[in-house]
Design an enzyme around this catalytic site. Sequence first.
Site, short mmCIF file in Angstrom:
data_model
loop_
_atom_site.label_atom_id
_atom_site.label_comp_id
_atom_site.label_asym_id
_atom_site.label_seq_id
_atom_site.Cartn_x
_atom_site.Cartn_y
_atom_site.Cartn_z
CE LYS A 1 -7.92 -1.39 4.29
NZ LYS A 1 -6.52 -1.05 3.97
CB CYS B 1 -0.90 0.01 1.23
SG CYS B 1 -2.28 1.17 1.07
CB SER C 1 -5.48 -1.22 15.02
OG SER C 1 -6.31 -0.42 14.19
CE LYS D 1 -7.47 -3.72 7.60
NZ LYS D 1 -6.55 -2.94 6.87
CB CYS E 1 -4.42 3.58 -0.23
SG CYS E 1 -4.94 3.49 1.49
CB CYS F 1 -1.96 4.87 3.24
SG CYS F 1 -1.93 3.37 4.23
NE ARG G 1 -7.08 4.78 8.57
CZ ARG G 1 -8.27 5.05 8.06
NH1 ARG G 1 -8.88 6.19 8.35
NH2 ARG G 1 -8.84 4.19 7.24
NE ARG H 1 -6.96 4.72 4.64
CZ ARG H 1 -5.94 5.57 4.63
NH1 ARG H 1 -5.82 6.45 3.65
NH2 ARG H 1 -5.05 5.55 5.60
CE1 TYR I 1 -1.46 -4.78 14.49
CE2 TYR I 1 -3.85 -5.03 14.51
CZ TYR I 1 -2.71 -4.55 13.92
OH TYR I 1 -2.79 -3.83 12.76
C1 PBG Z 1 -3.17 0.17 4.77
C2 PBG Z 1 -3.74 -0.64 5.86
C3 PBG Z 1 -4.59 -0.26 6.93
C4 PBG Z 1 -4.72 -1.38 7.73
C5 PBG Z 1 -3.99 -2.40 7.15
N1 PBG Z 1 -3.40 -1.93 5.99
C6 PBG Z 1 -5.17 1.04 7.28
C7 PBG Z 1 -6.18 1.72 6.49
O1 PBG Z 1 -6.67 1.25 5.47
O2 PBG Z 1 -6.48 2.84 6.90
C8 PBG Z 1 -5.52 -1.43 9.01
C9 PBG Z 1 -5.10 -2.45 10.00
C10 PBG Z 1 -5.62 -2.28 11.36
O3 PBG Z 1 -6.45 -1.41 11.67
O4 PBG Z 1 -5.19 -3.08 12.20
N2 PBG Z 1 -4.05 0.63 3.83
#
Ligand code: PBG
Length: 328
Positions: free
Chosen positions: A197, A122, A276, A250, A132, A124, A207, A219, A315
């Site tokens: 996603k 990615c 996260s 996700k 991204c 970002c 983030r 996004r 995690y």
């Molecule tokens: C990158 C990406 C993100 C996550 C994984 N790859 C963040 C987003 O899309 O803002 C999120 C992972 C997480 O929240 O644990 N694009």
Amino acid sequence: MIKTPEFARHRRLRNSQAMRDLVRETHLHVDDFIYPMFVVDGENIKREVPSMPGVYQVSIDLLAEEVEELEQLDIKALILFGVPKEKDEQGTGAFVEDGIVQEATRLIKKEFPTMLVLADTCLCEYTSHGHCGVIHNQDVDNDASLKLLAKTAVSQAKAGADIIAPSNMMDGFVAVIRKALDEAGYTEIPIMSYAVKYASSFYGPFRDAADSTPQFGDRKTYQMDPANRLEAIREAKSDVAEGADFLIVKPALAYLDIVREVRNNFDVPIVAYNVSGEYAMVKAAAQNGWIDEQALVMEKLVSMKRAGADLIITYFAKDAARWLKNKK
Ligand code: PBG
């Protein structure tokens, strides 16, 4: 004659731990886990992410220690996110030869050859605007971004990544990355696509950890609307047609119906990303003494598998691996 019972005795199969173990339908195993790691520029850095207790940003010189811990716990796969010092409009840091993920991959594959290294593909974390892809007219330009993403994937494969995991949600990213990998001779490197996603508030702590908050807008023009289910099928279908070897859904917890849906419709390995925000909520409640952390985490993880996930990016991988070990 024994009288036929008029109701079912479900409790018969629950009457001892051994009986419950015997009829258990879903099992967690350490092989199910993929551990996310944040690698930062600099030296001698091991900085806890404030909203993610127990998760650290780590500089390359301290990375081996962390990976050693994973190996000791029998965790076989990790996914790398790079947090560079310098960012620019194009996200150049994502695809340069000595980029942070590339360097980290080289080091891990040299010192821990059997550890599977997944590279998150990615832009970002590398773009100054935090989106991204590349920006034209205040929006992410799909096709211009694809070229850079393909370059990123090839540089990650060249550094030794075992699996390419693109999370950018541009249309056509699997097709373009597959073609670029093949042309560069990496026909054997699989793609684990973040196919489904959602534009989710559960990514907040990530983030912070990856320093990738969009500097303007959101996004929602590339990540999915949380209200949509059929769209998940369309996304997964095109990614499989384009050559995805794994499909990620996700976030995980609020989207277990989608995990099941994708499991029922596709025959590739399905991955749930326990993101996260899902981690942060559990940690916060645990720190307040409001929940039994171990029991709750294991319940969450087994629910993801029951919903149809074969693998879980989490995690909690280290904690869960430890708890599974201690049980024996
Ligand atoms: C990158 C990406 C993100 C996550 C994984 N790859 C963040 C987003 O899309 O803002 C999120 C992972 C997480 O929240 O644990 N694009």
